[in-house]
Design a protein around this motif. Structure first.
Motif, PDB file in Angstrom:
ATOM      1  N   TYR A  33      72.984 -30.361  77.249  1.00  0.00           N
ATOM      2  CA  TYR A  33      73.828 -29.790  76.191  1.00  0.00           C
ATOM      3  C   TYR A  33      73.894 -28.264  76.303  1.00  0.00           C
ATOM      4  O   TYR A  33      74.942 -27.663  76.020  1.00  0.00           O
ATOM      5  N   SER A  34      72.801 -27.642  76.720  1.00  0.00           N
ATOM      6  CA  SER A  34      72.751 -26.186  76.809  1.00  0.00           C
ATOM      7  C   SER A  34      73.716 -25.629  77.859  1.00  0.00           C
ATOM      8  O   SER A  34      73.976 -24.421  77.891  1.00  0.00           O
ATOM      9  N   LEU A  35      74.253 -26.489  78.720  1.00  0.00           N
ATOM     10  CA  LEU A  35      75.185 -26.047  79.755  1.00  0.00           C
ATOM     11  C   LEU A  35      76.600 -25.888  79.225  1.00  0.00           C
ATOM     12  O   LEU A  35      77.494 -25.508  79.985  1.00  0.00           O
ATOM     13  N   GLY A  36      76.802 -26.195  77.933  1.00  0.00           N
ATOM     14  CA  GLY A  36      78.125 -26.120  77.321  1.00  0.00           C
ATOM     15  C   GLY A  36      78.670 -24.703  77.272  1.00  0.00           C
ATOM     16  O   GLY A  36      78.128 -23.814  77.919  1.00  0.00           O
ATOM     17  N   PRO A  37      79.790 -24.456  76.560  1.00  0.00           N
ATOM     18  CA  PRO A  37      80.327 -25.293  75.470  1.00  0.00           C
ATOM     19  C   PRO A  37      81.039 -26.552  75.970  1.00  0.00           C
ATOM     20  O   PRO A  37      81.544 -26.593  77.089  1.00  0.00           O
ATOM     21  N   TRP A  38      81.043 -27.542  75.054  1.00  0.00           N
ATOM     22  CA  TRP A  38      81.635 -28.837  75.351  1.00  0.00           C
ATOM     23  C   TRP A  38      82.742 -29.155  74.350  1.00  0.00           C
ATOM     24  O   TRP A  38      82.701 -28.692  73.218  1.00  0.00           O
TER      25      TRP A  38
END
Length: 256
Positions: A33-38
């Motif tokens: 999730y931290s690789l977002g934004p999604w």
């Protein structure tokens, strides 16, 4: 994250669950999730994954103690905390156990015991609406209503059934802000949509200048609290701080 990658991720979380590795699955979700934004659709997938990971039981014993604790909660049995604490010893990160034990402590005014529970939920289940609701309820328990004002989000940000409990938090924050108009708006809306919920009548009673209406609201609040049943507890189980202001209302009635 395309659909194929999302499916791979979900398979990975479930593989970790099958190995009783809940924390590892939660850490994997947080890392991805931290690789977002999604986009919103993908955020919804992460939320679903957190919930599935959190609500899965690994131990029959933990599930049994949890179910016993839930049943005891609805019956008003003080043994519920003991049963749920036993379940949590077996599965310390289980979302269902954490939430139910936290609500039990809040209903008894045991604010300190809820802090660690909220910290775990905020860390591991940061996408779920329960995180916000329980955090706000803990601030109410600690009487830190100024902090609640800073935390508060409009009820329309929440999906059912959490919108109702966000409205209750908004009512409590509105009193700190002395926003009488919002209190009356939310209170009257709740009396229409949830006529069996006592708290809306309390807030309307507290801020109603007309003596006849104050009496009507106080009588309704006291009647609902006096006849509070297991059925109502089950319906409003997400709000543990109900009917704790009976003495204040009754004392005011005695002076009318």
């Amino acid at each position: 994250m395309d659909f194929a990658r999302a499916a791979d991720r979900i398979d990975h979380y479930r593989m970790l669950l099958a190995q009783n590795q809940r924390l590892e699955a939660l850490e994997s979700i947080a890392s991805e999730y931290s690789l977002g934004p999604w986009p919103l659709e993908v955020i919804g997938q992460f939320k679903s994954a957190q919930r599935e990971v959190g609500e899965t039981f690994f131990s029959e014993r933990a599930q049994h103690l949890y179910e016993v604790g839930v049943s005891q909660t609805y019956k008003g049995d003080v043994g519920a905390v003991r049963s749920l604490a036993g379940a949590l010893e077996i599965e310390p990160e289980n979302l269902k156990i954490l939430l139910t034990l936290g609500r039990n402590h809040l209903s008894q005014g045991n604010c300190a015991q809820v802090t660690e529970i909220v910290d775990k939920i905020v860390k591991n289940y940061f996408l779920l609406e329960e995180r916000y609701i329980l955090s706000g309820q803990l601030l109410v328990c600690k009487k830190k209503l100024e902090e609640l004002r800073e935390l508060i989000l409009p009820p329309e940000f929440f999906s059912p059934p959490y919108r109702l409990y966000a409205m209750i938090l908004s009512l409590r924050a509105a009193e700190v802000a002395k926003d009488i108009s919002l209190i009356k708006t939310l209170g009257l809306e709740l009396t229409k949509t949830e006529p069996q919920l006592p708290e809306s009548y309390y807030w309307l009673w507290k801020h109603e200048p007309k003596k006849s209406l104050r009496k009507e609201y106080s009588d309704r609040y006291l009647s609902l609290c006096q006849n509070w049943s297991a059925k109502e507890k089950r319906k409003y189980y997400l709000e543990p701080i109900l009917c704790n202001l009976v003495e204040e209302v009754r004392g005011s009635n005695d002076n009318i």
